[in-house]
Each structure stands twice: as structure tokens, then as C-alpha cells.
Write an enzyme that holds these catalytic residues in place. Sequence first.
Site, PDB file in Angstrom:
ATOM      1  N   ASP A 147       0.815  -1.220   0.000  1.00 46.15           N
ATOM      2  CA  ASP A 147       0.000   0.000   0.000  1.00 46.15           C
ATOM      3  C   ASP A 147       0.847   1.268   0.000  1.00 46.15           C
ATOM      4  O   ASP A 147       0.355   2.350  -0.323  1.00 46.15           O
ATOM      5  CB  ASP A 147      -0.918   0.015   1.225  1.00 46.15           C
ATOM      6  N   GLU A 336     -17.478   7.265  -2.906  1.00 49.27           N
ATOM      7  CA  GLU A 336     -18.330   6.804  -4.001  1.00 49.27           C
ATOM      8  C   GLU A 336     -19.812   7.003  -3.719  1.00 49.27           C
ATOM      9  O   GLU A 336     -20.609   7.129  -4.656  1.00 49.27           O
ATOM     10  CB  GLU A 336     -18.073   5.318  -4.274  1.00 49.27           C
TER      11      GLU A 336
END
EC number: 2.7.2.1
Length: 401
Positions: A147, A336
Site C-alpha cells: 500500500d 463513491e
Amino acid sequence: MSKLVLILNCGSSSLKFAILDPATGEEKLSGLAEAFFLPEARIKWKLNGEKGNADLGAGAAHTEALNFIASNILNDELKNSIAAIGHRIVHGGEKYTQSVIVTDEVVKGIEDAAQFAPLHNPAHLIGIREAFKAFPHLKDKNVVVFDTAFHQTMPEEAFLYALPYSLYKEHGVRRYGAHGTSHYFVSREVAKYVGKPADQVNAIICHLGNGGSVSVVRNGQCIDTSMGLTPLEGLVMGTRCGDIDPAIVFYLYKTLGMSMDQIEETLVKKSGLLGLTEVTSDCRYAEDNYDDESKPETRRALNVYSYRLAKYIGAYMAVLGDDHLDAIAFTGGIGENSAHVRELALNHLKLFGIKIDNERNLATRFGKDGVITTDDSAFKAIVLPTNEELVIAQDTAKLCF
């Protein structure tokens, strides 16, 4: 059946898993094993569209979960199609700038970086070792995807803290960032959306979930991000405080008599939206009750959350300088789905000529992507669902197939 990748994301008390076709992105299997070490340890999954669940047995953990997946969920055809295993790793330190095949040296590197991710990296290592046991024929086909890797292109002025330089040189104390796999994926999606090569795109990406971070991308490379040495720095999050005056730690310790463990638990697990609402870390609670005068904590929490987000976006617009900003992208569970958070944040940025289209913003939720600004807005804001599993599958395939 084509070659497939098994994707593992191991936490200390849970295991997320999926099987993807890296060529098409088709998901064959997804699932979650959770409540490890507890009497109610369980597993749930969706295989070819059909859902299933089972108890793993009291005290079950990673070993039992992977054995159950291999023995009870996978049919022979699917099992034989798994050609490699991809592991999500939260922290790779400075050493790893890209995905790599697991070796003894790589395992040592993940162990060394565990000091910066003490909850995550040790669990990832358990996942790797248990995957070796459950799928011994794929031992040399395990790949780790970090990550932190995407953020390793940050320049020194972005990653250094104004601390004694020796702390960086001798102990690696610097900013590393997180959510890099998501930021990488979305930056490539922005490039497709605006019709530019990936290595020419300039974007600000807001990954907003229970954890949250913002990154700024110039010519396809990350040049700054909001998370730091650990995922505690930056935005207001579900339970994490984000940016605070470091002297608050001294105050909590010296004046209020809190122990370091209590302070850590407060900043990591009791702050953020949970701390501000004093009810929940779930952003939807603050959204749903934002206009309820009997629940002022919801407006307070969402206003602080969106204000901090807007400050980072504005700062990163300045960082880009003369380079044209192609888009501001929102992704992650909140990014989102929360039209309200996007509206509150972007309304702070009218100085830059950003104009939100309320109709488009409300329509772009629940898996839908699209532009949420007006046609005459100075800059585009786009909602783009992330797909970290696909990145892990594709990186794994590149190294193993």
C-alpha cells in the site's frame, strides 16, 4: 478456465479473500472470515453469484479459514485454476517501490516495516505463511503488493518531517502514506476518463472510507499524500483523529494522566467521526441526521470532516502549480456514495472556480461513476469506484504468469 489469482488481505482477527481473472477482472469468489480467536469465528462467501456461510469453530483463526477455503469452498476446477496468490501488505517501508515475489528476504523486509504497522504487517505475515501451508504447490507463486509503494515517488520536501534528520536516516521516521493501491488504480482510471496517457495525468484523488487519504498525482506519479509515518495522519476518519497538534499527546499524558496505551487507543479508535458524534463512526449516521436539530453532533462531525478534506484538496491544487489539474476523483465507500460529503467539501473550493452539479452528484452513487461538476466548472470532479483487488491480481499475474 484461464489462470486465476487468489487474493488475501489478512487482518489480525479477519481474512478477506477473493479469486479474480486478472485478464478480464471477473470475480469468481469473494468472502470474509472474521471473529478469529472467538467462540463465534465464522466465514461467509459468494461463489459464482451464490452466497454461503459457515461457523469455523470456537477459537478458529487464519489456519482454519484458509483450510476451509481450500477444502470446502473451492471445487477442483477452480482450485486447479489458481496459478498464483497475491497478498495486500499495508507497509513496505522505503525498501519496496513495487510488487515482488515472496522470498525470505521479502519476509524479513515486511517484519522490519512492522514497527510502522504493528496491527497489520504481523497479520499479513501470518497470511503468507498459512498460504504456503494451504497451497504448497504455489509457494514460489506468492506476490506481495504494498500500500505504500505508489507513494515512494514523493519528493523529499513532501515526505520529510521537520524533526532531527537523524530520526529519518537512522530510524526511517518519514511520511509513507497508505491506500496506495487504490490511489494508483484510480489515477489510471482518471487518465482513461480524460483521454490522456497514464504517465501524463494530473489528479487529486480522495480515497474516503472508514480510513481516508488524499493524494496528488503529477504525470502519473504521486508527489504528496495525506497519511504519514502511519495511517493516523491526515483526514478525519471513522475512528482516527487525523491531523492534530502533537502537544495534545503531552497534555493527555502529563495533565490528564492518561497512559501511552490509553492515548493511542483514543487517537486511533475513539476519535474521528466516532469522537465528534459520540455515537458512531458510520458516516451515514451523520448524513442521515444532518438537519436534525436534536442531533447537533451530526452537523458538527460532517462539517469538520468535509472542511478538513477541502483543506487538503485546496493545498494539493497549489502543489500542482502550473500543471493543469485534470480531475478531482472521489473513491472508497464514502467517496463513491456520499453525495453530501462531496458537496460540502467542493463548496469550500468555489474560489478555484469549481461548480458542483447537484443533479449529477446525487445520481452518481452506489457503484455509478461519472462527472459531478457542471460543464462550465473550472475543474472536473469525478466519482470513480476503486478496485484494489484487480491491481493485486494484475501485479501478481505479471510476476508469475
